[in-house]
Design a protein around this motif. Structure first.
Motif, short mmCIF file in Angstrom:
data_model
loop_
_atom_site.label_atom_id
_atom_site.label_comp_id
_atom_site.label_asym_id
_atom_site.label_seq_id
_atom_site.Cartn_x
_atom_site.Cartn_y
_atom_site.Cartn_z
N SER A 186 0.76 -1.18 0.07
CA SER A 186 -0.14 -0.03 0.11
C SER A 186 0.90 1.25 -0.23
CB SER A 186 -1.08 -0.03 1.31
OG SER A 186 -0.41 0.01 2.55
N ASN A 187 2.14 1.18 0.13
CA ASN A 187 2.87 2.50 0.29
C ASN A 187 3.61 2.65 -1.00
OD1 ASN A 187 4.36 0.25 0.32
ND2 ASN A 187 6.24 1.12 1.73
N LEU A 188 3.19 1.71 -1.82
CA LEU A 188 3.73 2.05 -3.50
C LEU A 188 2.96 2.83 -4.48
CD1 LEU A 188 5.28 -1.47 -4.02
CD2 LEU A 188 6.24 0.51 -3.06
N CYS A 189 3.38 3.08 -5.43
CA CYS A 189 2.41 3.83 -6.38
C CYS A 189 1.71 2.82 -7.05
CB CYS A 189 3.29 4.57 -7.57
SG CYS A 189 2.42 5.06 -8.79
N PHE A 190 0.27 2.94 -7.33
CA PHE A 190 -0.61 2.22 -8.00
C PHE A 190 -0.40 2.02 -9.45
CE2 PHE A 190 -5.11 1.06 -9.28
CZ PHE A 190 -5.42 -0.05 -8.39
N LYS A 191 0.12 2.90 -9.93
CA LYS A 191 0.40 2.98 -11.35
C LYS A 191 1.64 2.43 -12.01
CE LYS A 191 0.43 6.24 -15.59
NZ LYS A 191 0.22 7.45 -15.86
N GLY A 240 4.26 1.31 -9.32
CA GLY A 240 4.59 0.16 -8.32
C GLY A 240 5.92 0.70 -7.60
N GLU A 241 6.56 1.78 -7.90
CA GLU A 241 7.65 2.45 -7.17
C GLU A 241 7.45 3.14 -5.70
OE1 GLU A 241 10.78 2.37 -8.56
OE2 GLU A 241 10.03 1.04 -10.15
N VAL A 242 8.28 3.27 -5.14
CA VAL A 242 8.12 3.97 -3.87
C VAL A 242 8.30 5.33 -3.77
CG1 VAL A 242 9.17 3.76 -1.31
CG2 VAL A 242 9.30 1.87 -2.88
N ASP A 243 7.84 6.14 -2.79
CA ASP A 243 8.00 7.33 -2.48
C ASP A 243 7.05 8.44 -3.31
OD1 ASP A 243 9.78 7.01 -0.52
OD2 ASP A 243 11.59 6.93 -2.12
N HIS A 244 6.01 8.20 -4.18
CA HIS A 244 5.08 8.81 -4.53
C HIS A 244 3.75 8.06 -4.72
CE1 HIS A 244 6.78 6.76 -8.24
NE2 HIS A 244 5.54 7.01 -8.89
N ARG A 245 2.82 8.74 -5.11
CA ARG A 245 1.38 8.47 -5.32
C ARG A 245 1.21 8.53 -6.86
NH1 ARG A 245 0.21 5.09 -1.50
NH2 ARG A 245 0.48 6.07 0.57
N MET A 246 -0.01 7.87 -7.27
CA MET A 246 -0.24 7.80 -8.76
C MET A 246 -0.64 9.28 -9.17
SD MET A 246 -3.50 5.58 -10.51
CE MET A 246 -4.60 6.77 -10.48
N ALA A 247 -1.13 10.08 -8.64
CA ALA A 247 -1.45 11.38 -8.85
C ALA A 247 -0.26 12.21 -9.33
CB ALA A 247 -2.16 12.07 -8.06
N GLU A 248 0.77 11.58 -8.71
CA GLU A 248 2.20 12.40 -8.79
C GLU A 248 2.87 11.62 -9.92
OE1 GLU A 248 3.59 11.94 -5.07
OE2 GLU A 248 2.09 13.50 -4.25
N CYS A 249 2.68 10.43 -10.37
CA CYS A 249 3.37 9.52 -11.39
C CYS A 249 3.46 9.99 -12.79
CB CYS A 249 2.71 8.12 -11.14
SG CYS A 249 3.83 6.96 -12.17
#
Length: 78
Positions: free
Chosen positions: A62-67, A69-78
């Protein structure tokens, strides 16, 4: 049925397989293209496909980006 940026409209309807195979359907005077809508199930906690919470045996991601799969950001910032 709002218009999109190109002025096109979309509707979701339930059709028989027989009508779906034809690829188009007449609505009034307009011939509309039809295609099958596939809904992909994805659980947000493990980022896995094809199951929900009750069926999940995967690792918590759950701490990974949904889009991506990387760490330290969310899908909205991807």
């Amino acid at each position: 049925m709002k218009s999109n940026m190109r002025g096109l409209r979309m509707a979701i309807v339930i059709l028989s397989d027989e009508l779906l195979e034809k690829g188009h359907i007449r609505v009034g005077l307009i011939s509309c293209r039809i295609r099958k809508h596939v809904k992909v199930v994805r659980y947000h906690k493990c980022l896995g496909f094809g199951h929900w919470k009750d069926e999940c045996n995967e690792v918590d991601r759950s701490n990974l980006c949904f889009k991506c799969g990387e760490v330290d950001h969310r899908m909205a910032e991807c």
